[in-house]
Scaffold this active site. Structure first.
Site, mmCIF file in Angstrom:
data_model
loop_
_atom_site.group_PDB
_atom_site.id
_atom_site.type_symbol
_atom_site.label_atom_id
_atom_site.label_comp_id
_atom_site.label_asym_id
_atom_site.label_seq_id
_atom_site.Cartn_x
_atom_site.Cartn_y
_atom_site.Cartn_z
ATOM 1 N N ARG A 3 -12.691 -5.285 13.549
ATOM 2 C CA ARG A 3 -11.718 -4.316 13.016
ATOM 3 C C ARG A 3 -10.503 -4.245 13.945
ATOM 4 N NH1 ARG A 3 -12.222 0.737 14.340
ATOM 5 N NH2 ARG A 3 -14.463 0.890 14.008
ATOM 6 N N TYR B 12 7.526 -0.909 -7.159
ATOM 7 C CA TYR B 12 6.188 -1.133 -7.699
ATOM 8 C C TYR B 12 5.560 0.243 -7.972
ATOM 9 C CZ TYR B 12 1.234 -2.069 -7.790
ATOM 10 O OH TYR B 12 -0.080 -2.108 -8.157
ATOM 11 N N ASP C 43 10.252 -3.294 1.390
ATOM 12 C CA ASP C 43 9.179 -4.057 0.754
ATOM 13 C C ASP C 43 9.794 -5.392 0.343
ATOM 14 O OD1 ASP C 43 7.383 -5.261 -1.022
ATOM 15 O OD2 ASP C 43 6.617 -3.340 -1.746
ATOM 16 N N LYS D 183 0.848 -11.810 -3.343
ATOM 17 C CA LYS D 183 1.829 -12.478 -4.216
ATOM 18 C C LYS D 183 2.248 -13.824 -3.613
ATOM 19 C CE LYS D 183 1.571 -8.390 -6.106
ATOM 20 N NZ LYS D 183 0.476 -8.061 -6.971
HETATM 21 N N1 PLP Z 1 4.717 -4.087 -3.445
HETATM 22 C C1 PLP Z 1 5.083 -4.780 -4.525
HETATM 23 C C2 PLP Z 1 6.529 -5.142 -4.698
HETATM 24 C C3 PLP Z 1 4.147 -5.181 -5.481
HETATM 25 O O1 PLP Z 1 4.537 -5.868 -6.560
HETATM 26 C C4 PLP Z 1 2.780 -4.809 -5.287
HETATM 27 C C5 PLP Z 1 1.749 -5.164 -6.271
HETATM 28 O O2 PLP Z 1 2.028 -5.637 -7.352
HETATM 29 C C6 PLP Z 1 2.442 -4.071 -4.159
HETATM 30 C C7 PLP Z 1 3.422 -3.740 -3.245
HETATM 31 C C8 PLP Z 1 1.003 -3.663 -3.905
HETATM 32 O O3 PLP Z 1 0.294 -4.760 -3.406
HETATM 33 P P1 PLP Z 1 -1.281 -5.022 -3.604
HETATM 34 O O4 PLP Z 1 -1.513 -5.208 -5.067
HETATM 35 O O5 PLP Z 1 -1.526 -6.233 -2.771
HETATM 36 O O6 PLP Z 1 -1.985 -3.816 -3.095
#
Ligand code: PLP
Length: 398
Positions: free
Chosen positions: A58, A110, A182, A207
């Site tokens: 961890r 998101y 992000d 992604k």
């Molecule tokens: N940020 C963006 C731009 C996303 O498109 C997503 C998920 O689609 C996330 C964060 C969240 O990521 P995760 O699905 O890996 O938890």
């Protein structure tokens, strides 16, 4: 000496070279070119009070460490941290705030990020305000009202609006406001937010970074050692770490990121251009197409338009038909993998945004999002053509 020479080489290497060799020089003992998967929870101590530097996974695990060091180098951060999902990474960033703090956030991020803020952290007294981060003046006005941080997604999901990260981060620095980006849609290959002045960058590594739709993962990269200490504390204390096998999958995915993204972007540009000429398509959102207000940032802030396209059809009744008719596009939520996906944001990824807000922004019941993969573009266009009602595919590509 050898270490210094290697560091000098790393500093001058192109990002494609760093990516191709991610984790390949880590293992001294055997010289393994592929980073080993240290599938162990714990590590043997050499003696009382002695440690190899690895005690419990961890806290530190070599495979996760190789991924984290790679991401810190790619983003020019002081340290990177790998988590069990993108949301776990975002959750860890939000732990930096306390009761009474206010965070400004892109109004079409998101959906899960908004859900966590408005239905999760609001209970702990952390407030959020949604703003159009592609409008730098609005952002600056909001930042001057005592917000603690600005959380930017650029391009946004699903409307692909672009924020001027450099201008916002510079204003933030002068006004004591933290800039968090992000960078999931761009990856460090297309955009490096820390170099533009941001303090923290987060990724859903599920992604493009991993790129094969086979792992859920998240990454945080921080600029300052101070944030490294705080994020490191929460990563270990709360423990939503990325496992060794999943760390290896992300590391392996990184190696082919330039190849994948280059093909995906090529396909995306052709598909977006084709879509905008289709009778049933009312509007196409793709930053590479538009001569919009932020187009001048191409080359200065980012070096590619990514491979996500959103488009609006003329009638909501078409949506279920399209989703049923597609034969190559997979109807699934996510993006950034080799396989092309089609998503209905209003009911899948953005259901947690209130209907009124969604409608105002354009995330309506006529909007579809495409994540363009690496398939042959002719097949993708033909698939969309038949799904949209049998219109002829683009000519001359075969
Ligand atoms: N940020 C963006 C731009 C996303 O498109 C997503 C998920 O689609 C996330 C964060 C969240 O990521 P995760 O699905 O890996 O938890």
């Amino acid at each position: 000496m050898e270490q210094q020479i290697h560091e000098r080489i790393v500093n001058t290497m192109k990002i494609e070279t760093l990516l191709a060799q991610a984790g390949s020089r880590w293992e001294e003992r055997t010289g393994a070119v592929s980073m080993p998967i240290y599938q162990t929870a714990t590590f043997r101590h050499p003696g009382l009070g002695k440690s190899t530097g690895y005690d419990y996974s961890r806290t530190v695990n070599p495979t996760r460490q190789a991924l984290e060091e790679t991401m810190a180098t790619l983003d020019n951060g002081s340290k990177a941290f790998a988590f069990s999902s993108g949301m776990a990474a975002i959750d860890c960033v939000l732990r930096l705030f306390k009761h009474g703090d206010k965070i400004a956030i892109t109004e079409d991020p998101y959906g899960g990020t908004i859900r966590l803020l408005e239905k999760g952290y609001a209970h702990f007294g952390i407030k959020s305000v949604c703003i159009d981060t592609s409008d730098t003046d609005t952002v600056k006005q909001t930042m001057a009202t005592g917000v603690k941080a600005i959380f930017i997604e650029s391009p946004t999901n699903p409307l692909l609006k672009i924020a001027d990260i450099r201008a916002i981060a510079a204003f933030g620095r002068d006004h004591g406001v933290l800039t968090i980006v992000d960078n999931t849609f761009c990856t460090p290959l297309l955009q490096k937010p820390l170099d533009l002045g941001a303090d923290i960058v987060v990724y859903s590594a599920s992604k493009y970074l991993s790129g094969h739709n086979d792992v859920v993962a998240g990454i945080i990269v921080v600029k300052s050692p101070e944030f490294a200490e705080q994020i490191g504390f929460f990563q270990n204390a709360a423990g939503a770490v990325l496992g060794p096998l999943d760390s290896w999958l992300v590391l392996r995915g990184l190696k082919t990121l330039p190849l994948r993204l280059s093909r995906q972007q090529e396909n995306a540009m052709l598909i977006a251009s084709w879509l905008k000429d289709q009778l049933r398509v009312r509007r196409v959102y793709y930053p590479g197409l538009e001569n919009g207000p932020m187009h001048h940032l191409f080359g200065r802030q980012f070096r590619g338009f990514g491979a996500v396209i959103s488009f609006e059809v003329d009638n909501a009744a078409l949506i279920p038909e399209i989703l049923e008719r597609v034969k190559i596009f997979l109807y699934a939520e996510s993006l950034g993998g080799l396989e092309s996906l089609i998503t209905f944001p209003a009911v899948q990824t953005h259901a947690d945004i209130p209907v009124g807000t969604r409608e105002r922004l354009g995330i309506n019941d006529r909007l579809l999002r495409l994540s363009i993969g690496v398939e042959h573009v002719d097949d993708l266009i033909d698939d969309l053509a038949q799904a949209l009602g049998g219109m002829a595919g683009k000519q001359g590509l075969k």
